[in-house]
Design a protein around this motif. Structure first.
Motif, PDB file in Angstrom:
ATOM      1  N   ILE A 104      21.676 -42.552 -46.360  1.00 40.14           N
ATOM      2  CA  ILE A 104      22.789 -42.400 -45.422  1.00 40.14           C
ATOM      3  C   ILE A 104      23.576 -43.707 -45.315  1.00 40.14           C
ATOM      4  O   ILE A 104      24.808 -43.683 -45.286  1.00 40.14           O
ATOM      5  CB  ILE A 104      22.304 -41.883 -44.053  1.00 40.14           C
ATOM      6  CG1 ILE A 104      21.814 -40.439 -44.211  1.00 40.14           C
ATOM      7  CG2 ILE A 104      23.409 -41.979 -42.996  1.00 40.14           C
ATOM      8  CD1 ILE A 104      21.201 -39.833 -42.978  1.00 40.14           C
ATOM      9  N   ASP A 105      22.886 -44.837 -45.318  1.00 37.04           N
ATOM     10  CA  ASP A 105      23.602 -46.120 -45.303  1.00 37.04           C
ATOM     11  C   ASP A 105      24.453 -46.287 -46.561  1.00 37.04           C
ATOM     12  O   ASP A 105      25.540 -46.859 -46.505  1.00 37.04           O
ATOM     13  CB  ASP A 105      22.625 -47.294 -45.179  1.00 37.04           C
ATOM     14  CG  ASP A 105      22.166 -47.523 -43.748  1.00 37.04           C
ATOM     15  OD1 ASP A 105      22.714 -46.890 -42.827  1.00 37.04           O
ATOM     16  OD2 ASP A 105      21.239 -48.338 -43.564  1.00 37.04           O
ATOM     17  N   GLN A 106      23.971 -45.787 -47.693  1.00 35.12           N
ATOM     18  CA  GLN A 106      24.768 -45.842 -48.919  1.00 35.12           C
ATOM     19  C   GLN A 106      25.962 -44.893 -48.835  1.00 35.12           C
ATOM     20  O   GLN A 106      27.050 -45.222 -49.312  1.00 35.12           O
ATOM     21  CB  GLN A 106      23.924 -45.469 -50.136  1.00 35.12           C
ATOM     22  CG  GLN A 106      22.910 -46.519 -50.509  1.00 35.12           C
ATOM     23  CD  GLN A 106      22.050 -46.079 -51.676  1.00 35.12           C
ATOM     24  OE1 GLN A 106      22.020 -44.919 -52.061  1.00 35.12           O
ATOM     25  NE2 GLN A 106      21.333 -47.019 -52.250  1.00 35.12           N
ATOM     26  N   ALA A 107      25.764 -43.725 -48.245  1.00 32.43           N
ATOM     27  CA  ALA A 107      26.832 -42.722 -48.163  1.00 32.43           C
ATOM     28  C   ALA A 107      27.917 -43.119 -47.165  1.00 32.43           C
ATOM     29  O   ALA A 107      29.076 -42.751 -47.323  1.00 32.43           O
ATOM     30  CB  ALA A 107      26.252 -41.360 -47.785  1.00 32.43           C
ATOM     31  N   PRO A 157      27.563 -54.657 -40.595  1.00 34.00           N
ATOM     32  CA  PRO A 157      26.651 -54.884 -39.471  1.00 34.00           C
ATOM     33  C   PRO A 157      27.356 -55.128 -38.133  1.00 34.00           C
ATOM     34  O   PRO A 157      26.807 -54.818 -37.082  1.00 34.00           O
ATOM     35  CB  PRO A 157      25.845 -56.111 -39.889  1.00 34.00           C
ATOM     36  CG  PRO A 157      25.909 -56.099 -41.379  1.00 34.00           C
ATOM     37  CD  PRO A 157      27.262 -55.528 -41.722  1.00 34.00           C
ATOM     38  N   GLN A 158      28.581 -55.656 -38.157  1.00 33.16           N
ATOM     39  CA  GLN A 158      29.290 -55.918 -36.904  1.00 33.16           C
ATOM     40  C   GLN A 158      29.964 -54.665 -36.326  1.00 33.16           C
ATOM     41  O   GLN A 158      30.466 -54.708 -35.205  1.00 33.16           O
ATOM     42  CB  GLN A 158      30.310 -57.057 -37.078  1.00 33.16           C
ATOM     43  CG  GLN A 158      31.478 -56.745 -37.973  1.00 33.16           C
ATOM     44  CD  GLN A 158      31.215 -57.038 -39.449  1.00 33.16           C
ATOM     45  OE1 GLN A 158      30.083 -57.193 -39.876  1.00 33.16           O
ATOM     46  NE2 GLN A 158      32.281 -57.100 -40.218  1.00 33.16           N
ATOM     47  N   GLN A 159      29.986 -53.573 -37.054  1.00 33.69           N
ATOM     48  CA  GLN A 159      30.623 -52.351 -36.554  1.00 33.69           C
ATOM     49  C   GLN A 159      29.750 -51.689 -35.490  1.00 33.69           C
ATOM     50  O   GLN A 159      28.523 -51.645 -35.609  1.00 33.69           O
ATOM     51  CB  GLN A 159      30.854 -51.345 -37.692  1.00 33.69           C
ATOM     52  CG  GLN A 159      31.991 -51.703 -38.612  1.00 33.69           C
ATOM     53  CD  GLN A 159      32.161 -50.633 -39.672  1.00 33.69           C
ATOM     54  OE1 GLN A 159      31.543 -50.735 -40.726  1.00 33.69           O
ATOM     55  NE2 GLN A 159      32.969 -49.637 -39.376  1.00 33.69           N
ATOM     56  N   THR A 160      30.393 -51.155 -34.471  1.00 37.53           N
ATOM     57  CA  THR A 160      29.689 -50.424 -33.419  1.00 37.53           C
ATOM     58  C   THR A 160      28.955 -49.223 -34.008  1.00 37.53           C
ATOM     59  O   THR A 160      27.827 -48.929 -33.610  1.00 37.53           O
ATOM     60  CB  THR A 160      30.691 -49.961 -32.339  1.00 37.53           C
ATOM     61  OG1 THR A 160      31.362 -51.114 -31.828  1.00 37.53           O
ATOM     62  CG2 THR A 160      30.007 -49.214 -31.215  1.00 37.53           C
ATOM     63  N   THR A 161      29.572 -48.552 -34.954  1.00 38.16           N
ATOM     64  CA  THR A 161      28.946 -47.383 -35.578  1.00 38.16           C
ATOM     65  C   THR A 161      27.648 -47.788 -36.282  1.00 38.16           C
ATOM     66  O   THR A 161      26.658 -47.058 -36.228  1.00 38.16           O
ATOM     67  CB  THR A 161      29.920 -46.706 -36.560  1.00 38.16           C
ATOM     68  OG1 THR A 161      31.113 -46.372 -35.855  1.00 38.16           O
ATOM     69  CG2 THR A 161      29.322 -45.454 -37.161  1.00 38.16           C
ATOM     70  N   HIS A 162      27.626 -48.948 -36.903  1.00 38.27           N
ATOM     71  CA  HIS A 162      26.404 -49.449 -37.538  1.00 38.27           C
ATOM     72  C   HIS A 162      25.324 -49.656 -36.480  1.00 38.27           C
ATOM     73  O   HIS A 162      24.160 -49.280 -36.682  1.00 38.27           O
ATOM     74  CB  HIS A 162      26.684 -50.762 -38.279  1.00 38.27           C
ATOM     75  CG  HIS A 162      25.485 -51.314 -38.986  1.00 38.27           C
ATOM     76  ND1 HIS A 162      24.557 -52.099 -38.350  1.00 38.27           N
ATOM     77  CD2 HIS A 162      25.065 -51.178 -40.269  1.00 38.27           C
ATOM     78  CE1 HIS A 162      23.609 -52.435 -39.203  1.00 38.27           C
ATOM     79  NE2 HIS A 162      23.893 -51.886 -40.381  1.00 38.27           N
ATOM     80  N   ALA A 163      25.705 -50.259 -35.360  1.00 40.28           N
ATOM     81  CA  ALA A 163      24.737 -50.500 -34.286  1.00 40.28           C
ATOM     82  C   ALA A 163      24.169 -49.184 -33.752  1.00 40.28           C
ATOM     83  O   ALA A 163      22.962 -49.075 -33.511  1.00 40.28           O
ATOM     84  CB  ALA A 163      25.389 -51.305 -33.166  1.00 40.28           C
ATOM     85  N   VAL A 164      25.032 -48.193 -33.594  1.00 41.38           N
ATOM     86  CA  VAL A 164      24.575 -46.879 -33.118  1.00 41.38           C
ATOM     87  C   VAL A 164      23.609 -46.271 -34.132  1.00 41.38           C
ATOM     88  O   VAL A 164      22.556 -45.752 -33.767  1.00 41.38           O
ATOM     89  CB  VAL A 164      25.776 -45.936 -32.853  1.00 41.38           C
ATOM     90  CG1 VAL A 164      25.321 -44.513 -32.610  1.00 41.38           C
ATOM     91  CG2 VAL A 164      26.594 -46.446 -31.668  1.00 41.38           C
ATOM     92  N   ARG A 165      23.961 -46.325 -35.399  1.00 40.82           N
ATOM     93  CA  ARG A 165      23.119 -45.761 -36.472  1.00 40.82           C
ATOM     94  C   ARG A 165      21.737 -46.393 -36.475  1.00 40.82           C
ATOM     95  O   ARG A 165      20.738 -45.733 -36.704  1.00 40.82           O
ATOM     96  CB  ARG A 165      23.811 -45.968 -37.829  1.00 40.82           C
ATOM     97  CG  ARG A 165      22.898 -45.901 -39.041  1.00 40.82           C
ATOM     98  CD  ARG A 165      22.767 -44.510 -39.609  1.00 40.82           C
ATOM     99  NE  ARG A 165      22.113 -44.559 -40.900  1.00 40.82           N
ATOM    100  CZ  ARG A 165      20.946 -43.986 -41.162  1.00 40.82           C
ATOM    101  NH1 ARG A 165      20.337 -43.287 -40.248  1.00 40.82           N
ATOM    102  NH2 ARG A 165      20.403 -44.076 -42.352  1.00 40.82           N
TER     103      ARG A 165
END
Length: 179
Positions: free
Chosen positions: A18-21, A26-34
């Motif tokens: 999923i991280d590849q897709a 890392p600084q994105q809020t969506t990354h933090a949520v994931r």
């Protein structure tokens, strides 16, 4: 494991699909949520690895990858479809077979067992209510055992989850970029 720790890496394990897709910085809020709940990330990747493990009986790795590719194409999950297509190429799957699935031309497949498996996949992805006794009986007639049918159903359910998580993250990332 805390949300700031990373998963231990093993050379025999594919990086988080999923991280590849949905590549997120890392600084994105969506990354933090994931990555807020590392256990969920790890369990999702662990499920992926189990679904495509060579030891699953009754449905070959190539058949499962073709199911995944078709499910992603039907769901318009292009980034995941690219992943599964690359896995099929790495497995040495015939390019004509990959092309037929990419084009959803499963009726042209010469292998009746594979045709039935992919028709069942289409049914569960597009019209799950039609995944009834008749659909299961078609799999039995194609030579699938009860454990193989259960594995196939589990795979399609996992793919539906994976596709939805990916779509949700993509939508969140797009919204975040637009604000």
């Amino acid at each position: 494991m805390t949300s700031t720790e990373t998963m231990p890496t093993r050379p025999d394990v594919i990086a988080d699909v999923i991280d590849q897709a949905v590549p997120l910085a890392p600084q994105q809020t969506t990354h933090a949520v994931r990555h807020e709940r590392a256990k969920v990330v790890a369990s999702t990747q662990g499920s992926y690895e189990a679904m495509f493990a060579p030891g699953v009986q009754g449905v070959s790795v190539a058949e499962r990858l073709l199911v995944a590719l078709l499910a992603c194409r039907l769901s318009k999950a292009d980034s995941l479809a690219r992943h599964y297509q690359q896995r099929l190429i790495s497995e040495g799957t015939e390019p004509a077979l990959i092309d037929a699935v990419n084009r959803n031309a499963i009726g042209s497949l010469p292998d009746p067992r594979l045709h039935t498996i992919l028709r069942f996949t289409t049914t569960l992805i597009e019209r799950p209510i039609d995944g009834d006794r008749q659909a299961i009986e078609a799999l039995v007639k194609a030579g699938l055992t009860t454990p193989a049918i259960v594995s196939l159903g589990q795979l399609i359910a996992f793919l539906s989850y994976q596709i939805r998580v990916t779509a949700g993250l993509q939508a969140m990332a797009e919204l975040e970029a637009a604000t």
